[in-house]
Design a protein around this motif. Sequence first.
Motif, PDB file in Angstrom:
ATOM      1  N   TYR A  10      -7.374   0.134  -6.061  1.00 43.57           N
ATOM      2  CA  TYR A  10      -6.126  -0.609  -6.152  1.00 43.57           C
ATOM      3  C   TYR A  10      -6.425  -1.922  -6.853  1.00 43.57           C
ATOM      4  O   TYR A  10      -7.221  -2.716  -6.366  1.00 43.57           O
ATOM      5  CB  TYR A  10      -5.601  -0.873  -4.736  1.00 43.57           C
ATOM      6  CG  TYR A  10      -4.111  -1.030  -4.649  1.00 43.57           C
ATOM      7  CD1 TYR A  10      -3.468  -2.077  -5.287  1.00 43.57           C
ATOM      8  CD2 TYR A  10      -3.347  -0.149  -3.912  1.00 43.57           C
ATOM      9  CE1 TYR A  10      -2.109  -2.233  -5.198  1.00 43.57           C
ATOM     10  CE2 TYR A  10      -1.983  -0.296  -3.805  1.00 43.57           C
ATOM     11  CZ  TYR A  10      -1.371  -1.342  -4.450  1.00 43.57           C
ATOM     12  OH  TYR A  10      -0.019  -1.498  -4.358  1.00 43.57           O
ATOM     13  N   GLY A  24       0.785  -1.221   0.000  1.00 48.19           N
ATOM     14  CA  GLY A  24       0.000   0.000   0.000  1.00 48.19           C
ATOM     15  C   GLY A  24       0.818   1.273   0.000  1.00 48.19           C
ATOM     16  O   GLY A  24       2.021   1.276   0.269  1.00 48.19           O
ATOM     17  N   THR A  77      -9.450   6.194  -4.370  1.00 56.36           N
ATOM     18  CA  THR A  77      -8.426   5.357  -4.971  1.00 56.36           C
ATOM     19  C   THR A  77      -9.007   3.963  -5.173  1.00 56.36           C
ATOM     20  O   THR A  77      -9.801   3.479  -4.365  1.00 56.36           O
ATOM     21  CB  THR A  77      -7.162   5.228  -4.087  1.00 56.36           C
ATOM     22  OG1 THR A  77      -7.496   4.594  -2.852  1.00 56.36           O
ATOM     23  CG2 THR A  77      -6.526   6.570  -3.829  1.00 56.36           C
ATOM     24  N   GLN A 136       1.397  -3.770  -9.827  1.00 54.26           N
ATOM     25  CA  GLN A 136      -0.035  -3.551  -9.697  1.00 54.26           C
ATOM     26  C   GLN A 136      -0.375  -2.173 -10.232  1.00 54.26           C
ATOM     27  O   GLN A 136       0.506  -1.436 -10.663  1.00 54.26           O
ATOM     28  CB  GLN A 136      -0.443  -3.677  -8.222  1.00 54.26           C
ATOM     29  CG  GLN A 136      -0.241  -5.072  -7.666  1.00 54.26           C
ATOM     30  CD  GLN A 136       0.368  -5.069  -6.289  1.00 54.26           C
ATOM     31  OE1 GLN A 136       0.129  -4.188  -5.509  1.00 54.26           O
ATOM     32  NE2 GLN A 136       1.166  -6.066  -5.991  1.00 54.26           N
ATOM     33  N   ILE A 161      -2.825   1.462  -9.482  1.00 51.22           N
ATOM     34  CA  ILE A 161      -3.707   2.278  -8.641  1.00 51.22           C
ATOM     35  C   ILE A 161      -4.336   3.342  -9.523  1.00 51.22           C
ATOM     36  O   ILE A 161      -3.641   4.004 -10.299  1.00 51.22           O
ATOM     37  CB  ILE A 161      -2.926   2.978  -7.509  1.00 51.22           C
ATOM     38  CG1 ILE A 161      -2.275   1.969  -6.579  1.00 51.22           C
ATOM     39  CG2 ILE A 161      -3.841   3.936  -6.730  1.00 51.22           C
ATOM     40  CD1 ILE A 161      -1.307   2.581  -5.584  1.00 51.22           C
ATOM     41  N   ALA A 172      -4.059   4.063  -0.467  1.00 50.20           N
ATOM     42  CA  ALA A 172      -4.258   3.143  -1.579  1.00 50.20           C
ATOM     43  C   ALA A 172      -3.673   1.826  -1.075  1.00 50.20           C
ATOM     44  O   ALA A 172      -2.465   1.707  -0.901  1.00 50.20           O
ATOM     45  CB  ALA A 172      -3.537   3.621  -2.822  1.00 50.20           C
ATOM     46  N   GLN A 218      -3.905  -2.551  -0.911  1.00 53.84           N
ATOM     47  CA  GLN A 218      -4.366  -3.893  -1.260  1.00 53.84           C
ATOM     48  C   GLN A 218      -3.517  -4.853  -0.450  1.00 53.84           C
ATOM     49  O   GLN A 218      -2.327  -4.976  -0.669  1.00 53.84           O
ATOM     50  CB  GLN A 218      -4.215  -4.163  -2.757  1.00 53.84           C
ATOM     51  CG  GLN A 218      -4.779  -5.489  -3.201  1.00 53.84           C
ATOM     52  CD  GLN A 218      -6.296  -5.536  -3.144  1.00 53.84           C
ATOM     53  OE1 GLN A 218      -6.960  -4.604  -3.543  1.00 53.84           O
ATOM     54  NE2 GLN A 218      -6.855  -6.612  -2.645  1.00 53.84           N
TER      55      GLN A 218
END
Length: 128
Positions: free
Chosen positions: A51, A32, A49, A83, A85, A74, A76
């Motif tokens: 994610y 995060g 946000t 990843q 965002i 943000a 996850q």
Amino acid sequence: NVTGLSFSVDASSVYYVEFTLYVNQANASASGFYLALTMPTGSTFTGTTNYFVGSVAPNLSYGSAVASGATIQAYQPSYTGNQMIKFCATVTVSTTAGTVQLQAAQRIAHASDSKILAKSSLIAAKTS
């Protein structure tokens, strides 16, 4: 400050901005980011946000009427690797023109760095 993710704003105006951030988390326990916008004095933003991690449902965070420099999460949990965002916000600019700048920080301190990657971008539009 996240290099290249800033834009100029006019006084007494409103902007919609959408950041697409490609990120890498090297360690699941440090997953995060904290995201913030620095803005001209007296300006605020309302934002969300999302994610995204592969096929996992997006994790949503929301911030309302947030002042310059205040953070929104943000996050996850428990994922590593690359990843994405999406950070969308409405910025209400006070009576001073200036620059809106994205800032990012790792959500949990850890020896493994979380990174904002190249090809991250923003789209900003003046709405009033």
